[in-house]
Each structure stands twice: as C-alpha cells, then as structure tokens.
Design a protein around this motif. Sequence first.
Motif, PDB file in Angstrom:
ATOM      1  N   UNK A  82       0.822  -1.216   0.000  1.00  0.00           N
ATOM      2  CA  UNK A  82       0.000   0.000   0.000  1.00  0.00           C
ATOM      3  C   UNK A  82       0.850   1.257   0.000  1.00  0.00           C
ATOM      4  N   UNK A  83       0.263   2.315  -0.480  1.00  0.00           N
ATOM      5  CA  UNK A  83       0.970   3.597  -0.587  1.00  0.00           C
ATOM      6  C   UNK A  83       1.403   4.113   0.791  1.00  0.00           C
ATOM      7  N   UNK A  84       2.472   4.886   0.779  1.00  0.00           N
ATOM      8  CA  UNK A  84       2.919   5.625   1.954  1.00  0.00           C
ATOM      9  C   UNK A  84       2.566   7.085   1.731  1.00  0.00           C
ATOM     10  N   UNK A  85       1.982   7.716   2.729  1.00  0.00           N
ATOM     11  CA  UNK A  85       1.552   9.102   2.566  1.00  0.00           C
ATOM     12  C   UNK A  85       2.039   9.942   3.749  1.00  0.00           C
ATOM     13  N   UNK A  86       3.132  10.669   3.507  1.00  0.00           N
ATOM     14  CA  UNK A  86       3.713  11.527   4.542  1.00  0.00           C
ATOM     15  C   UNK A  86       3.511  13.001   4.213  1.00  0.00           C
ATOM     16  N   UNK A  87       2.437  13.283   3.519  1.00  0.00           N
ATOM     17  CA  UNK A  87       2.146  14.662   3.126  1.00  0.00           C
ATOM     18  C   UNK A  87       2.159  15.582   4.339  1.00  0.00           C
ATOM     19  N   UNK A  88       2.932  16.659   4.235  1.00  0.00           N
ATOM     20  CA  UNK A  88       2.997  17.637   5.316  1.00  0.00           C
ATOM     21  C   UNK A  88       4.117  17.404   6.302  1.00  0.00           C
ATOM     22  N   UNK A  89       4.788  16.256   6.216  1.00  0.00           N
ATOM     23  CA  UNK A  89       5.913  15.956   7.101  1.00  0.00           C
ATOM     24  C   UNK A  89       7.196  16.435   6.421  1.00  0.00           C
ATOM     25  N   UNK A  90       7.860  17.390   7.005  1.00  0.00           N
ATOM     26  CA  UNK A  90       9.000  18.040   6.350  1.00  0.00           C
ATOM     27  C   UNK A  90      10.126  17.057   6.015  1.00  0.00           C
ATOM     28  N   UNK A  96       5.772   0.877  -6.663  1.00  0.00           N
ATOM     29  CA  UNK A  96       4.972  -0.149  -7.339  1.00  0.00           C
ATOM     30  C   UNK A  96       5.552  -0.473  -8.706  1.00  0.00           C
ATOM     31  N   UNK A  97       5.950   0.569  -9.419  1.00  0.00           N
ATOM     32  CA  UNK A  97       6.501   0.368 -10.754  1.00  0.00           C
ATOM     33  C   UNK A  97       7.789  -0.430 -10.733  1.00  0.00           C
ATOM     34  N   UNK A  98       8.637  -0.162  -9.752  1.00  0.00           N
ATOM     35  CA  UNK A  98       9.899  -0.891  -9.640  1.00  0.00           C
ATOM     36  C   UNK A  98       9.657  -2.373  -9.358  1.00  0.00           C
ATOM     37  N   UNK A  99       8.691  -2.659  -8.499  1.00  0.00           N
ATOM     38  CA  UNK A  99       8.374  -4.056  -8.181  1.00  0.00           C
ATOM     39  C   UNK A  99       7.665  -4.751  -9.345  1.00  0.00           C
ATOM     40  N   UNK A 119      -1.822   1.071  -5.788  1.00  0.00           N
ATOM     41  CA  UNK A 119      -2.660   1.809  -6.733  1.00  0.00           C
ATOM     42  C   UNK A 119      -4.020   2.165  -6.142  1.00  0.00           C
ATOM     43  N   UNK A 120      -4.319   1.581  -4.976  1.00  0.00           N
ATOM     44  CA  UNK A 120      -5.620   1.792  -4.351  1.00  0.00           C
ATOM     45  C   UNK A 120      -5.578   2.999  -3.413  1.00  0.00           C
ATOM     46  N   UNK A 121      -6.716   3.657  -3.287  1.00  0.00           N
ATOM     47  CA  UNK A 121      -6.814   4.802  -2.380  1.00  0.00           C
ATOM     48  C   UNK A 121      -7.216   4.291  -0.998  1.00  0.00           C
ATOM     49  N   UNK A 122      -6.255   3.687  -0.312  1.00  0.00           N
ATOM     50  CA  UNK A 122      -6.525   3.080   0.983  1.00  0.00           C
ATOM     51  C   UNK A 122      -6.134   4.037   2.104  1.00  0.00           C
ATOM     52  N   UNK A 123      -7.023   4.283   3.049  1.00  0.00           N
ATOM     53  CA  UNK A 123      -6.685   5.190   4.149  1.00  0.00           C
ATOM     54  C   UNK A 123      -5.624   4.592   5.069  1.00  0.00           C
ATOM     55  N   UNK A 124      -4.669   5.426   5.445  1.00  0.00           N
ATOM     56  CA  UNK A 124      -3.625   5.013   6.380  1.00  0.00           C
ATOM     57  C   UNK A 124      -3.722   5.863   7.643  1.00  0.00           C
TER      58      UNK A 124
END
Length: 205
Positions: free
Chosen positions: A129-137, A150-153, A169-174
């Motif tokens: 699943x995606x990693x989302x660190x938006x806003x973390x400097x 994902x593309x590399x794998x 690729x899924x919009x899964x909440x973390x």
Amino acid sequence: MKKCLFYGDSNTYGVDIAGGHSGARYPENMRFTGILQESLKDEWEFVVEAKVGRCIPSMEFELEEFEEILKNAGEIDLLAIMLGTNDYLSHSKPDTERVAERMRALISRLFEKEVYNSRKTGILLIAPPKLDFTGDRYYEKFSTLDGGLSGALEEVAKEFGLFFADAGSLDLPVGKDGIHLTVTAQEPLAEYLVGVFRGLKVHKA
C-alpha cells in the motif's frame, strides 16, 4: 482447494496503531487476510505469515527464517509476497531500485528451487500500500503516491514472469503514521485481492 502462503509485514499482520499498545492488531475477521479467506473459502486456503518490521529477506538469519516458513507451509500452489515498505524506509533517502534489487535477489533464490522454476508453485508479487507523509518536512520525500515503488516491483514481476498486483494503486486510508492501514482500508483491499485471486491461472499442485 488451492493453498496460498501469504508472506508479509505489519500491514499483513493487521497492526492497529490506534489500539493503545505496540502489539495491537485488528481482529482476524476484520483484517484483509481474514476477509479474503472468508470470501474465497470454497476456492483457497490461506496460510498467513506476517511479522511487524519484516523486510525482504536478504541477511542470512532472515533467509533461514524464510526457508523455515516455506518448509512449515508444506505443499502450496501459490506464494504471495507483499513486502518492500520497511526496506524502502530503512534507507536515508528514497531508493525504489534498492528495494527492487532486494526483491530480485529473493526471487532468484526461489527460482533455484525446481518447484518455483517449473511454475508448479506460482508467485504473486504484491506491491505494498501507498505511503503518505504529506505535510511531514522530513518524511514527505518517502511518500509513494507517484507509484514509483509499485513500478519498480512490477518490473521485477515482469522480469521473472510472476503474477503481479498493486495495492499501492488503491486509495486506501492510512493512519497518522502514514504507513499502516486503518480498519476501513481492510475491506477494499480484500475486495481488490479477491478479484486478483479469481483471475489467477493457478493449477492445483
């Protein structure tokens, strides 16, 4: 009935970061693996081997543990691997190719075994699943919203002719940590994987 060994890290384990203690996990029937098993109970048996902090096996002790898990699982029709997150985060800077190289080395090792080389046992590589660190400097640079990991794998899967699925690729909440799936992410991930498994052309061992 086909049998799958599902090998993963804390997201496969079902870590509940809101659970109040480090070992908290979602109930089995709420984890995506449990929902997957219930949905495919007439088609697949799942053996889930998940561990918090697990990386793609590369060091000797990791490989020994992996071999023991394979041995204990017995005869399987499919090995599903969903790893790469911890490898990606353990480096000082984002490096998707480094993760891909580790996965490539593991698959090469598996292909030394006749059961995998002959395709008697299939391999499903699942991008995490995606990693989302938006806003973390500091950590924002490690976000994988661009699909690069994902593309590399996927390239590794193509190289070896493996089955491939992309949870990234899924919009899964973390959760607030940007890493671990919330309880509301479990069902949509399971539903996606149900479709993946039903589309696989895997012959019974």
